[in-house]
Design a protein around this motif. Structure first.
Motif, PDB file in Angstrom:
ATOM      1  N   ALA A  67       3.913   4.079 -13.309  1.00  0.00           N
ATOM      2  CA  ALA A  67       2.672   4.523 -13.954  1.00  0.00           C
ATOM      3  C   ALA A  67       1.779   3.327 -14.255  1.00  0.00           C
ATOM      4  N   LEU A  68       2.382   2.223 -14.660  1.00  0.00           N
ATOM      5  CA  LEU A  68       1.615   1.007 -14.934  1.00  0.00           C
ATOM      6  C   LEU A  68       1.009   0.461 -13.649  1.00  0.00           C
ATOM      7  N   ILE A  69       1.800   0.425 -12.573  1.00  0.00           N
ATOM      8  CA  ILE A  69       1.303  -0.072 -11.288  1.00  0.00           C
ATOM      9  C   ILE A  69       0.159   0.813 -10.796  1.00  0.00           C
ATOM     10  N   SER A  70       0.311   2.116 -10.930  1.00  0.00           N
ATOM     11  CA  SER A  70      -0.732   3.047 -10.504  1.00  0.00           C
ATOM     12  C   SER A  70      -2.015   2.832 -11.295  1.00  0.00           C
ATOM     13  N   ALA A  71      -1.896   2.702 -12.611  1.00  0.00           N
ATOM     14  CA  ALA A  71      -3.073   2.481 -13.455  1.00  0.00           C
ATOM     15  C   ALA A  71      -3.758   1.172 -13.096  1.00  0.00           C
ATOM     16  N   HIS A  72      -2.945   0.161 -12.802  1.00  0.00           N
ATOM     17  CA  HIS A  72      -3.484  -1.147 -12.407  1.00  0.00           C
ATOM     18  C   HIS A  72      -4.279  -1.039 -11.112  1.00  0.00           C
ATOM     19  N   LEU A  73      -3.745  -0.325 -10.133  1.00  0.00           N
ATOM     20  CA  LEU A  73      -4.425  -0.200  -8.835  1.00  0.00           C
ATOM     21  C   LEU A  73      -5.721   0.596  -8.961  1.00  0.00           C
ATOM     22  N   TYR A  74      -5.688   1.680  -9.727  1.00  0.00           N
ATOM     23  CA  TYR A  74      -6.906   2.475  -9.920  1.00  0.00           C
ATOM     24  C   TYR A  74      -7.975   1.658 -10.651  1.00  0.00           C
ATOM     25  N   ALA A  75      -7.548   0.888 -11.652  1.00  0.00           N
ATOM     26  CA  ALA A  75      -8.504   0.054 -12.395  1.00  0.00           C
ATOM     27  C   ALA A  75      -9.088  -1.030 -11.500  1.00  0.00           C
ATOM     28  N   THR A  76      -8.281  -1.532 -10.562  1.00  0.00           N
ATOM     29  CA  THR A  76      -8.775  -2.553  -9.626  1.00  0.00           C
ATOM     30  C   THR A  76      -9.884  -1.996  -8.749  1.00  0.00           C
ATOM     31  N   ASP A  77      -9.780  -0.730  -8.353  1.00  0.00           N
ATOM     32  CA  ASP A  77     -10.822  -0.096  -7.541  1.00  0.00           C
ATOM     33  C   ASP A  77     -12.163  -0.079  -8.256  1.00  0.00           C
ATOM     34  N   VAL A  78     -12.136  -0.026  -9.575  1.00  0.00           N
ATOM     35  CA  VAL A  78     -13.375   0.026 -10.358  1.00  0.00           C
ATOM     36  C   VAL A  78     -14.196  -1.245 -10.163  1.00  0.00           C
ATOM     37  N   LEU A  79     -13.525  -2.365  -9.942  1.00  0.00           N
ATOM     38  CA  LEU A  79     -14.232  -3.644  -9.840  1.00  0.00           C
ATOM     39  C   LEU A  79     -15.218  -3.676  -8.674  1.00  0.00           C
ATOM     40  N   ASP A  80     -15.003  -2.817  -7.670  1.00  0.00           N
ATOM     41  CA  ASP A  80     -15.917  -2.773  -6.526  1.00  0.00           C
ATOM     42  C   ASP A  80     -17.241  -2.109  -6.864  1.00  0.00           C
TER      43      ASP A  80
END
Length: 235
Positions: A67-80
């Motif tokens: 769940a932490l890894i998933s949240a991290h990846l989704y949050a990374t997409d926001v940076l674009d």
């Protein structure tokens, strides 16, 4: 570090070497989240907000690593494509989105088979957050007149706030507290669990009264619960 330095230091970076290897990764993660929370309103995307919440939940064992890894990846997409807030704070919304990513980033450090946050990362994050706070004193405006003295004062204020949070979460290592089993009555446990789950730290004085009724005579514990705080998760 001496006890006097622990109680009076106003720069959270001064605690890094002392804490490394002596405190739980859980508390380090909760400390990092607590430092950023006053600026979480700058996270304009729900994925960034979820990253912050998931990091805290992971620290408390409420969610698994995936769940932490998933949240991290989704949050990374926001940076674009960081959504612009209504006010003139877009630059800081980008910074906030970046901090949300870092707060949800699993580390490559392993401890007892678990992956968790690197203490070095924590203090790099809190250092960056102090600069965000410093710029806030310049009214967050991109076109505002920059004042270095205001920036430096804002950084100093934030670092001092971080030190108070740090002392709340890690307590005083020079005066360790032992919780006697008989103090953990059903009333005490129920109050403590409710306060923690609901972040209702304003009810801590009630917990202090319950502890005292249960026989607790440790002044450090009682005064901590009755003190002004700040109190945050990990307290």
């Amino acid at each position: 570090m001496t006890e006097t330095e622990w109680l009076t230091n106003a720069d959270s970076n001064q605690f890094e070497d002392f804490l490394r290897g002596t405190v739980s990764y859980r508390k380090l993660r909760l400390f990092a989240v607590a430092c950023f929370r006053p600026f979480s309103h700058l996270c304009t995307d729900v994925r960034s907000q979820n990253a912050l919440r998931t990091s805290e939940e992971y620290a408390d064992g409420m969610v698994e690593l995936y769940a932490l890894i998933s949240a991290h990846l989704y949050a990374t997409d926001v940076l674009d494509n960081v959504p612009a807030p209504a006010s003139d704070t877009y630059h800081y919304a980008v910074d906030a989105a970046y901090f949300a990513v870092q707060l949800a980033r699993p580390s490559l450090l392993f401890r007892d088979g678990e992956v968790d946050i690197d203490p070095i990362d924590v203090f790099r994050l809190t250092d960056g957050i102090s600069y965000l706070s410093g710029h806030a004193k310049n009214n967050f405006g991109i076109d505002a007149t920059f004042d270095k003295a205001v920036l430096q004062k804002g950084i100093a204020i934030e670092k001092e706030r971080q030190c108070r949070l740090l002392r709340d979460i890690f307590c005083n290592p020079f005066r360790p507290v032992a919780i006697e089993p008989e103090w953990s009555t059903s009333t005490v446990v129920s109050l403590a669990e409710g306060i923690y789950a609901e972040k209702a730290f304003d009810r801590l004085p009630i917990l202090a009264d319950a502890l005292q009724d249960a026989g607790c005579d440790n002044e450090n514990i009682l005064s901590h619960c009755r003190g002004e705080g700040p109190h945050v998760r990990g307290c």
